[in-house]
Design an enzyme around this catalytic site. Structure first.
Site, PDB file in Angstrom:
ATOM      1  N   THR A 143       0.846  -1.192   0.000  1.00  9.19           N
ATOM      2  CA  THR A 143       0.000   0.000   0.000  1.00  9.19           C
ATOM      3  C   THR A 143       0.881   1.242   0.000  1.00  9.19           C
ATOM      4  O   THR A 143       2.065   1.159  -0.324  1.00  9.19           O
ATOM      5  CB  THR A 143      -0.999  -0.035   1.183  1.00  9.19           C
ATOM      6  OG1 THR A 143      -1.930   1.030   1.040  1.00  9.19           O
ATOM      7  CG2 THR A 143      -0.297   0.100   2.532  1.00  9.19           C
ATOM      8  N   ASN A 144       0.348   2.400   0.324  1.00  6.91           N
ATOM      9  CA  ASN A 144       1.127   3.637   0.339  1.00  6.91           C
ATOM     10  C   ASN A 144       0.656   4.516   1.485  1.00  6.91           C
ATOM     11  O   ASN A 144      -0.229   4.137   2.255  1.00  6.91           O
ATOM     12  CB  ASN A 144       0.993   4.352  -1.017  1.00  6.91           C
ATOM     13  CG  ASN A 144      -0.449   4.661  -1.341  1.00  6.91           C
ATOM     14  OD1 ASN A 144      -1.094   5.436  -0.646  1.00  6.91           O
ATOM     15  ND2 ASN A 144      -0.975   4.015  -2.373  1.00  6.91           N
ATOM     16  N   ALA A 145       1.239   5.697   1.581  1.00  6.56           N
ATOM     17  CA  ALA A 145       1.047   6.528   2.774  1.00  6.56           C
ATOM     18  C   ALA A 145      -0.212   7.403   2.746  1.00  6.56           C
ATOM     19  O   ALA A 145      -0.425   8.214   3.648  1.00  6.56           O
ATOM     20  CB  ALA A 145       2.281   7.418   2.966  1.00  6.56           C
TER      21      ALA A 145
END
Ligand code: CTP
Length: 230
Positions: free
Chosen positions: A34-36
């Site tokens: 995933t990402n931030a």
């Protein structure tokens, strides 16, 4: 508040779909890429649009803040799910805001069972590129629909940042692009932001401060655009 009262309900009757948060691409039943993204910018747009009278649907990937009351929610996991949800909302949406951060890559294989360590060997994972949701929406855009994209870029200086934003707007073909400076990990998760709103002819507006206020600036640009093309 005062800001809302000043704008009134200038989005009354407008159907707006906004995506928010980072997608999750599963590697096995318990692990994902995933990402931030926190989803806060998309949720702020949802809240602001709802206060201005729009019928709002949030397509929520992984988000770290509550969905505002009075808006519909469709929960999604992967970029592929997000693409399907947006494609189904698009034909009945007047405005689409792609504030989500879809993962650009997904594991080529998803293990049905939890991956086990193989002695002390490392792990090689092959990824496939996901679909570009925004580009697909632009290709299928009905007449009069306004599509807003986002870009979080890192650049050596403001001129280069602007050049990246203009190139992305042209490449994606959306009506407006909200450009963020993501250098140093700023933007993600914060309640504040600083953005440049671009249209095909250049810089339309700049805004900084609370994401709730920036959301109103973005919607001002949408209203302006809808007014000028009607
Ligand atoms: N986006 C999308 N589908 C993807 C990736 C991004 O719809 N698979 C959307 C984002 O929601 C955002 C815009 O495209 O509105 C720009 O996202 P960004 O990650 O900056 O674009 P990329 O196409 O991934 O560009 P880059 O070439 O910089 O990787």
């Amino acid at each position: 508040g005062v800001v809302e009262a000043a704008r009134g309900r200038d989005l009354a009757g407008v159907r707006l779909a906004v995506s928010a948060g980072g997608t999750r691409e599963a590697l096995d039943p318990v692990r994902y890429l995933t990402n931030a993204s926190s989803g806060r910018m998309g949720l702020a747009v949802a809240r602001a649009a709802s206060l201005r009278g729009a019928e709002v649907t949030v397509v929520a990937a992984a988000i770290c803040a509550p969905v505002p009351s009075g808006v519909d929610v469709v929960q999604v996991e992967s970029t592929s799910d997000l693409a399907a949800a947006m494609a189904s909302l698009a034909p009945t949406s007047d405005v689409i805001v792609m504030a989500a951060a879809p993962a650009d890559y997904t594991p080529a294989q998803r293990s049905e069972l939890k991956l086990k360590k193989n002695g002390d060997a490392g792990l090689m994972v092959e990824f496939n590129q996901t679909t570009d949701v925004l580009a697909a929406l632009v290709r299928a855009r009905p007449a009069g629909q306004v599509i807003v994209g986002f870009a979080a870029e890192t650049a050596a200086n403001p001129d280069e940042l602007l050049a990246l934003g203009r190139a992305k707007l042209a490449r994606k073909g959306c009506d407006l692009l909200v450009l963020n400076d993501a250098s140093g990990g700023a933007v993600f998760g914060s309640a504040d932001n600083a953005v440049t709103i671009l249209d095909p002819s250049g810089v339309l507006a700049q805004a900084s401060g609370a994401k709730n206020l920036i959301a109103h600036r973005i919607l001002d640009a949408v209203v302006h655009l809808k007014g000028s093309t009607r």
